[in-house]
Design a protein around this motif. Structure first.
Motif, PDB file in Angstrom:
ATOM      1  N   GLU A 236       0.830  -1.205   0.000  1.00  0.00           N
ATOM      2  CA  GLU A 236       0.000   0.000   0.000  1.00  0.00           C
ATOM      3  C   GLU A 236       0.866   1.256   0.000  1.00  0.00           C
ATOM      4  OE1 GLU A 236      -3.500  -0.073   2.691  1.00  0.00           O
ATOM      5  OE2 GLU A 236      -2.818  -2.093   3.182  1.00  0.00           O
ATOM      6  N   ILE A 237       1.995   1.204   0.717  1.00  0.00           N
ATOM      7  CA  ILE A 237       2.881   2.366   0.766  1.00  0.00           C
ATOM      8  C   ILE A 237       3.503   2.618  -0.607  1.00  0.00           C
ATOM      9  CG2 ILE A 237       5.061   3.209   1.735  1.00  0.00           C
ATOM     10  CD1 ILE A 237       4.236   1.975   4.381  1.00  0.00           C
ATOM     11  N   ASP A 238       3.894   1.550  -1.305  1.00  0.00           N
ATOM     12  CA  ASP A 238       4.413   1.718  -2.669  1.00  0.00           C
ATOM     13  C   ASP A 238       3.347   2.280  -3.594  1.00  0.00           C
ATOM     14  OD1 ASP A 238       6.848   0.714  -1.869  1.00  0.00           O
ATOM     15  OD2 ASP A 238       6.354  -1.348  -2.407  1.00  0.00           O
ATOM     16  N   ALA A 239       2.106   1.838  -3.396  1.00  0.00           N
ATOM     17  CA  ALA A 239       1.014   2.359  -4.225  1.00  0.00           C
ATOM     18  C   ALA A 239       0.793   3.844  -3.964  1.00  0.00           C
ATOM     19  CB  ALA A 239      -0.266   1.573  -3.938  1.00  0.00           C
ATOM     20  N   MET A 240       0.940   4.271  -2.709  1.00  0.00           N
ATOM     21  CA  MET A 240       0.788   5.690  -2.396  1.00  0.00           C
ATOM     22  C   MET A 240       1.860   6.515  -3.107  1.00  0.00           C
ATOM     23  SD  MET A 240      -0.137   5.487   1.686  1.00  0.00           S
ATOM     24  CE  MET A 240      -0.289   7.247   1.854  1.00  0.00           C
ATOM     25  N   THR A 242       3.309   5.723  -5.836  1.00  0.00           N
ATOM     26  CA  THR A 242       3.041   5.665  -7.276  1.00  0.00           C
ATOM     27  C   THR A 242       2.038   6.739  -7.701  1.00  0.00           C
ATOM     28  OG1 THR A 242       3.481   3.292  -7.287  1.00  0.00           O
ATOM     29  CG2 THR A 242       2.246   4.181  -9.144  1.00  0.00           C
ATOM     30  N   ILE A 243       1.036   6.992  -6.868  1.00  0.00           N
ATOM     31  CA  ILE A 243       0.020   7.983  -7.233  1.00  0.00           C
ATOM     32  C   ILE A 243       0.362   9.383  -6.721  1.00  0.00           C
ATOM     33  CG2 ILE A 243      -1.783   6.237  -7.329  1.00  0.00           C
ATOM     34  CD1 ILE A 243      -2.747   7.122  -4.606  1.00  0.00           C
ATOM     35  N   GLY A 244       1.601   9.554  -6.209  1.00  0.00           N
ATOM     36  CA  GLY A 244       2.064  10.883  -5.843  1.00  0.00           C
ATOM     37  C   GLY A 244       1.771  11.320  -4.428  1.00  0.00           C
ATOM     38  N   ILE A 245       1.413  10.394  -3.528  1.00  0.00           N
ATOM     39  CA  ILE A 245       1.158  10.728  -2.125  1.00  0.00           C
ATOM     40  C   ILE A 245       2.374  10.333  -1.299  1.00  0.00           C
ATOM     41  CG2 ILE A 245      -0.306  10.285  -0.114  1.00  0.00           C
ATOM     42  CD1 ILE A 245      -2.596   9.716  -2.014  1.00  0.00           C
ATOM     43  N   SER A 246       2.872  11.251  -0.496  1.00  0.00           N
ATOM     44  CA  SER A 246       4.028  10.967   0.352  1.00  0.00           C
ATOM     45  C   SER A 246       3.595  10.180   1.590  1.00  0.00           C
ATOM     46  CB  SER A 246       4.701  12.270   0.785  1.00  0.00           C
ATOM     47  OG  SER A 246       5.675  12.009   1.774  1.00  0.00           O
ATOM     48  N   PRO A 247       4.114   8.974   1.782  1.00  0.00           N
ATOM     49  CA  PRO A 247       3.761   8.219   3.002  1.00  0.00           C
ATOM     50  C   PRO A 247       4.172   8.940   4.273  1.00  0.00           C
ATOM     51  CG  PRO A 247       4.799   6.793   1.362  1.00  0.00           C
ATOM     52  CD  PRO A 247       4.966   8.186   0.879  1.00  0.00           C
ATOM     53  N   MET A 248       5.272   9.683   4.213  1.00  0.00           N
ATOM     54  CA  MET A 248       5.703  10.433   5.395  1.00  0.00           C
ATOM     55  C   MET A 248       4.654  11.477   5.786  1.00  0.00           C
ATOM     56  SD  MET A 248       8.578   9.531   6.756  1.00  0.00           S
ATOM     57  CE  MET A 248      10.052   8.567   6.419  1.00  0.00           C
ATOM     58  N   GLU A 249       4.139  12.190   4.800  1.00  0.00           N
ATOM     59  CA  GLU A 249       3.152  13.229   5.084  1.00  0.00           C
ATOM     60  C   GLU A 249       1.804  12.637   5.475  1.00  0.00           C
ATOM     61  OE1 GLU A 249       2.843  15.876   1.815  1.00  0.00           O
ATOM     62  OE2 GLU A 249       4.977  16.377   1.775  1.00  0.00           O
ATOM     63  N   ALA A 250       1.411  11.549   4.833  1.00  0.00           N
ATOM     64  CA  ALA A 250       0.068  11.000   5.049  1.00  0.00           C
ATOM     65  C   ALA A 250      -0.017  10.067   6.243  1.00  0.00           C
ATOM     66  CB  ALA A 250      -0.392  10.268   3.790  1.00  0.00           C
ATOM     67  N   LEU A 251       1.079   9.344   6.541  1.00  0.00           N
ATOM     68  CA  LEU A 251       1.019   8.299   7.562  1.00  0.00           C
ATOM     69  C   LEU A 251       1.870   8.594   8.789  1.00  0.00           C
ATOM     70  CD1 LEU A 251       1.283   5.182   5.208  1.00  0.00           C
ATOM     71  CD2 LEU A 251      -0.793   6.190   6.140  1.00  0.00           C
TER      72      LEU A 251
END
Length: 370
Positions: A236-240, A242-251
């Protein structure tokens, strides 16, 4: 046809007996007689395979093993059995199953070197993670619209509001224990009234925030590691990314901010509940009225004790959040890694909190807040 593999031993001459095998010698049928054949100690001269109806690699290996152990001859073997036994004979090895253990003078330096290299690699990963968190926070400051307020509020509810019952109960019972045990010791010197001082200062300065940090590490730090680790495994983190969402910022950032902010509330709440617990037991054990105990707290506890707890709380929360998120983001390979990283998150967070608490104790004493 025999339903299972079997054998019988026919007495022979001075050279040894004859072992007759019969039935299907397959991996699915040989289990019942394999242990008996291993324990057979009769000297054998020949092994008769004439009555073996079926044979596979496992059966041929068992027959060849017995022949080699007794230096016996295999007779009446079918063409398939002979071919398998001949092929398996070449696979026999005399090498040790385990490599020889290195001498102590070589083993210790090698293990120390492995630990040093592992520490070096771990330090690099930690520094990289901290850099990623700082960059994410800087990016959110420049672009505040990207900050996920709902995620922060949700994490604050999970970390703080949902933890109020268990932390309140724990702190209440700790206050009872401190007051009761402290009163027993102070009564020996006729100073049981100082129980109020003991409960107030030790809970506001140390135990309130320290025990809360340990509880949050076991409750929320482990949850962070498990949640992020599972998302890492399921990609899921790799998918985020891929679509331009930073896991650091979102999670990561919402979780770290939530536990840092809520530790202030939880630490103060735990201290208050511990004082209430001390007042509750003192009303029965010492004869100090409940409300008089609470009024006395204001006179005997310096204001800087409250500030000591409030300063330590967000630092402890930051350590718990960083440790849990870091271990979760390091998960790789399989689901077992999630459990290992979750355990590491809890252990490392508790260890770091206790070390920092010792540092704070020395620091505040040096600046006159002892």
């Amino acid at each position: 046809m025999q339903s299972g593999a079997g054998y019988e031993v026919e007495e022979g001459g001075d050279s040894g007996a004859c072992l007759k095998l019969f039935g299907p010698y397959l991996v699915s049928t040989i289990g019942e007689v394999d242990e008996e054949l291993r324990a057979l100690d009769t000297p054998l001269a020949t092994i008769d395979l004439g009555d073996v109806t079926e044979i596979d690699t496992v059966g041929a290996w068992v027959a060849g093993r017995i022949a080699r152990r007794n230096d016996a001859e295999i007779v009446n073997a079918s063409e398939r059995a002979q071919r398998l036994i001949t092929a398996l004979a070449d696979s026999e090895s005399s090498l040790d199953m385990r490599p020889a253990r290195m001498p102590l003078r070589q083993r210790v330096p090698e293990q120390v070197g492995d630990m040093v290299m592992a520490g070096y690699a771990g330090s690099r990963h930690v520094i990289g993670f901290l850099g990623g968190v700082i960059l994410a926070i800087g990016s959110l400051i420049r672009n505040p619209r990207r900050f996920r307020v709902k995620a922060l509020v949700h994490q604050m509810e999970l970390v703080g509001v949902s933890a109020l019952p268990i932390i309140g109960l724990m702190s209440f019972l700790i206050g009872i224990v401190i007051a009761q045990q402290g009163a027993v010791q102070l009564q020996q010197f006729g100073a049981e009234t100082l129980t109020v001082n003991l409960v107030g200062r030790i809970t506001l300065r140390e135990l309130g925030v320290l025990m809360t940090a340990i509880m949050v590490a076991g409750r929320s730090g482990s949850a962070f590691a498990a949640q992020l680790g599972t998302m890492k495994l399921t990609e899921e983190i790799d998918a985020m990314r891929t679509i331009g969402i930073s896991p650091m910022e979102a999670l990561v950032v919402p979780r770290i901010l939530a536990v840092t902010l809520m530790m202030i509330l939880l630490g103060f709440y735990a201290s208050v509940m511990a004082i209430v617990g001390g007042a509750f037991i003192s009303n029965f054990a010492l004869g100090i009225p409940f409300w008089n105990f609470l009024e006395r707290i204001k006179d005997v506890v310096p204001v800087y004790d409250v500030w000591v707890g409030l300063v330590k709380a967000p630092v402890f929360g930051l350590i718990v959040g960083l440790t849990g998120c870091y271990q979760g983001m390091q998960v790789e390979g399989n689901s077992e890694e999630v459990g290992l990283r979750t355990t590491k998150a809890v252990v490392q967070a508790i260890f770091a909190v206790i070390v920092l608490d010792a540092f704070f104790a020395v620091f505040f004493t040096e600046i006159g807040w002892g």
